[in-house]
Design a protein around this motif. Structure first.
Motif, PDB file in Angstrom:
ATOM      1  N   GLN A   1      66.073 -24.754  40.202  1.00  0.00           N
ATOM      2  CA  GLN A   1      67.013 -24.483  40.086  1.00  0.00           C
ATOM      3  C   GLN A   1      68.493 -24.111  39.064  1.00  0.00           C
ATOM      4  O   GLN A   1      69.086 -22.978  38.797  1.00  0.00           O
ATOM      5  CB  GLN A   1      68.557 -25.676  40.813  1.00  0.00           C
TER       6      GLN A   1
ATOM      7  N   SER B   1      66.702 -20.600  37.581  1.00  0.00           N
ATOM      8  CA  SER B   1      67.067 -19.471  38.656  1.00  0.00           C
ATOM      9  C   SER B   1      68.610 -18.501  37.572  1.00  0.00           C
ATOM     10  O   SER B   1      68.567 -17.531  38.206  1.00  0.00           O
ATOM     11  CB  SER B   1      68.163 -20.075  40.173  1.00  0.00           C
TER      12      SER B   1
ATOM     13  N   GLY C   1      66.623 -16.429  48.442  1.00  0.00           N
ATOM     14  CA  GLY C   1      66.024 -16.055  47.339  1.00  0.00           C
ATOM     15  C   GLY C   1      65.946 -14.159  47.197  1.00  0.00           C
ATOM     16  O   GLY C   1      65.777 -13.847  46.096  1.00  0.00           O
TER      17      GLY C   1
ATOM     18  N   TYR D   1      73.201 -17.602  45.812  1.00  0.00           N
ATOM     19  CA  TYR D   1      73.018 -19.644  45.207  1.00  0.00           C
ATOM     20  C   TYR D   1      73.535 -20.466  46.354  1.00  0.00           C
ATOM     21  O   TYR D   1      73.257 -21.848  46.225  1.00  0.00           O
ATOM     22  CB  TYR D   1      73.472 -19.236  43.772  1.00  0.00           C
TER      23      TYR D   1
ATOM     24  N   TRP E   1      70.235 -21.669  46.520  1.00  0.00           N
ATOM     25  CA  TRP E   1      69.726 -23.395  45.395  1.00  0.00           C
ATOM     26  C   TRP E   1      70.374 -24.414  45.017  1.00  0.00           C
ATOM     27  O   TRP E   1      70.341 -25.929  44.377  1.00  0.00           O
ATOM     28  CB  TRP E   1      69.442 -22.591  44.355  1.00  0.00           C
TER      29      TRP E   1
ATOM     30  N   ILE F   1      63.000 -15.968  40.053  1.00  0.00           N
ATOM     31  CA  ILE F   1      63.149 -16.316  41.404  1.00  0.00           C
ATOM     32  C   ILE F   1      62.426 -16.311  42.570  1.00  0.00           C
ATOM     33  O   ILE F   1      62.334 -16.612  44.010  1.00  0.00           O
ATOM     34  CB  ILE F   1      64.623 -15.566  41.897  1.00  0.00           C
TER      35      ILE F   1
END
Length: 522
Positions: free
Chosen positions: A296, A299, A357, A400, A404, A462
């Motif tokens: 997390q 990223s 992603g 995001y 995540w 990622i």
């Protein structure tokens, strides 16, 4: 709600759960999710304050002079100062340590008390930062803020997962992420206006952290403890009363029986942290406690949130313009959180992880290409390319925001069985805060030395994160927490691991107990 069962009656009982959405349940969710606003406000306010000239003049004059010099080599490096980044990362190192104390409080005294302890510490940290006259006071304030976040992040996701019915657990748990995003947006808006209040605007930005802390403490006075926690403490009558009130029905026998059996299994575990190392808990340890919270942060998202104003100023925008751009990106984060809440229990966790992603990888590559071609030569970035850069960052942020960001807290909070849930969540927060602090401490130095290559690095990470999800995470949507262990027994890889621990011995125990009409627990 319950957790830690393998087969037996638990899987059958899950279909008998009854209840409706009650006003009491809604109140519990709203107050509980305020914990995210503490985390979010700090994420937003710290980056904005560190870009304000008045703040830099007061505490980091060398950074201010470098910022004003506009030298060729300062395009990427004008904010590269380890003491300045320590101001940000001290909070996360404190949160890392405090989460283990929070685990003890959460398990022994309940989720509600842990949430209220966090709000008190956060309030004190905001007050000290607002009145700081030297760097020492700033760091002490940040440490107190970190302790508050350590307690809040440990308890709030657990609270929301445990209070929620299985069918909407994903959306309810994501209230934490939504309030985090709203906290970031509010902080960016406040920074935009306080930046114009010379020379004390930064004090107002930091001091307003006391507002969400106060709201969470006052709300906590009326917050019900989760039935899971009450059963764990042996308060069965109170637990059933709360469960009936939250579910809006007296017909809670099935769910309450699962809670009691899970609690018996939990009490049998004397060393929950050691228990996490057993093969049957290996998937939760690798995926929930280590992999997801680390990825997390890897990223690169929080680096962008911390330093969005700093990044945009480095790209040639003025202080006001950079803060305005930060408001745009934090708005994207809120939109992403709302999208995730709407679809997470329909499309599932895996879909959002994988789709986002691909979107995040593309965005990082676009940012890297633009910076490689046009930036770092001592001139302001052309306006057209600056707009494309902001769009690419917004595309990254919104992806995001529906993947995540919220799922990084949701998935770990729902896959641990009750007997290791508090310990597991402590490791989740510890790993998350360690990587948050490490990235925060290193990002500006990485930006200075790697230049545009830092965004290529994040794109590569990622890719690894997405492959991790594709191969190792089964879908968990709408699955009661008490049935979660069955996922690992059916997974192509994890079934070989958990089988070493729970296969032969647990099966023989189950058969023996079923002869007596009982349910088998781990």
């Amino acid at each position: 709600m319950a957790g830690g069962f393998v087969g037996g009656e638990a899987g059958k009982r899950a279909e008998l759960y009854e209840g409706r959405i009650t006003s009491y349940f809604i109140l519990a969710c709203v107050v509980g999710s305020l914990g995210g606003s503490l985390f979010g406000y700090d994420l937003g306010v710290s980056g904005g304050v560190t870009s304000m000239d008045d703040f830099l003049k007061e505490f980091f004059p060398s950074v201010y002079r470098r910022k004003q010099a506009h030298l060729h080599e300062t395009d990427y490096c004008k904010y590269d100062n380890q003491l300045l980044t320590l101001f940000t990362s001290a909070l996360y190192f404190a949160a890392l340590v405090s989460t283990f104390g929070a685990s003890l409080v959460t398990r022994k005294h309940g989720r509600r008390i842990s949430i209220m302890c966090g709000s008190v510490s956060f309030f004190l940290g905001g007050a000290i930062n607002a009145g700081a006259v030297n760097i020492f006071m700033l760091i002490v304030g940040r440490i107190l803020l970190g302790i508050g976040i350590g307690f809040g992040n440990q308890a709030v996701p657990l609270y929301l997962s445990e209070i929620a019915p299985p069918k909407i657990r994903g959306a309810v748990n994501q209230l934490f992420q939504l309030t985090t995003c709203l906290g970031i947006l509010v902080a960016d808006i406040i920074n935009y206006f306080t930046e114009k209040l010379h020379p004390w605007g930064w004090r107002l930005s930091l001091g307003l952290a006391m507002v969400p802390a106060t709201l969470m403490f006052v709300g906590g006075l009326f917050l019900p403890e989760t039935p899971n926690s009450l059963v764990e403490q042996g308060k069965l009558e109170q637990a059933r009363m709360i469960l009936e009130r939250v579910r809006g029905t007296k017909k809670v026998d099935a769910e309450f029986e699962d809670l009691k059996e899970a609690s018996e299994a939990a009490r049998a575990v004397k060393h929950p942290f050691r228990n996490l190392l057993k093969p049957r808990n290996r998937p939760q340890l690798i995926i929930g406690a280590l992999g997801i919270p680390a990825f997390q942060q890897l990223s690169g998202m929080n680096s962008i949130l911390f330093y969005a104003p700093v990044i945009f100023q480095s790209l040639g925008m003025g202080s006001g313009a950079s803060l305005y751009s930060s408001i745009i990106t934090s708005s994207m984060l809120v939109i992403g959180a709302l999208v995730s809440m709407a679809v997470v229990d329909r499309l599932g966790r895996r879909f959002l992880f994988i789709e986002a992603g691909m979107q995040m990888i593309t965005s990082m590559v676009v940012v890297a290409i633009i910076l490689a071609l046009k930036f770092g030569h001592g001139v302001t970035l052309p306006k057209g390319l600056a707009v494309i850069l902001v769009i690419a960052i917004c595309t990254f942020v919104v992806a995001y925001g529906w993947s995540w960001g919220p799922l990084g807290w949701l998935v770990p909070s729902e896959i641990f069985p009750l007997e290791t849930r508090s310990a597991g969540q402590s490791i989740v927060v510890c790993v998350n805060m360690f990587f948050t602090a490490a990235i925060a401490q290193c990002f500006l130095a990485m930006l200075c030395h790697m230049r545009y290559g830092v965004f290529i690095l994040f794109a590569g990470l990622i890719i690894i994160m997405s492959l991790f999800i594709i191969f190792l995470l089964p879908e968990t949507k709408q699955i009661p927490i008490e049935e979660m262990s069955q996922l690992w027994e059916k997974h192509w890889y994890w079934k070989r691991i958990v089988g070493k621990d729970s296969g032969g011995k647990a099966q023989s125990q189950q058969q023996e107990h079923m002869k007596d009409g009982g349910a088998t627990t781990l």
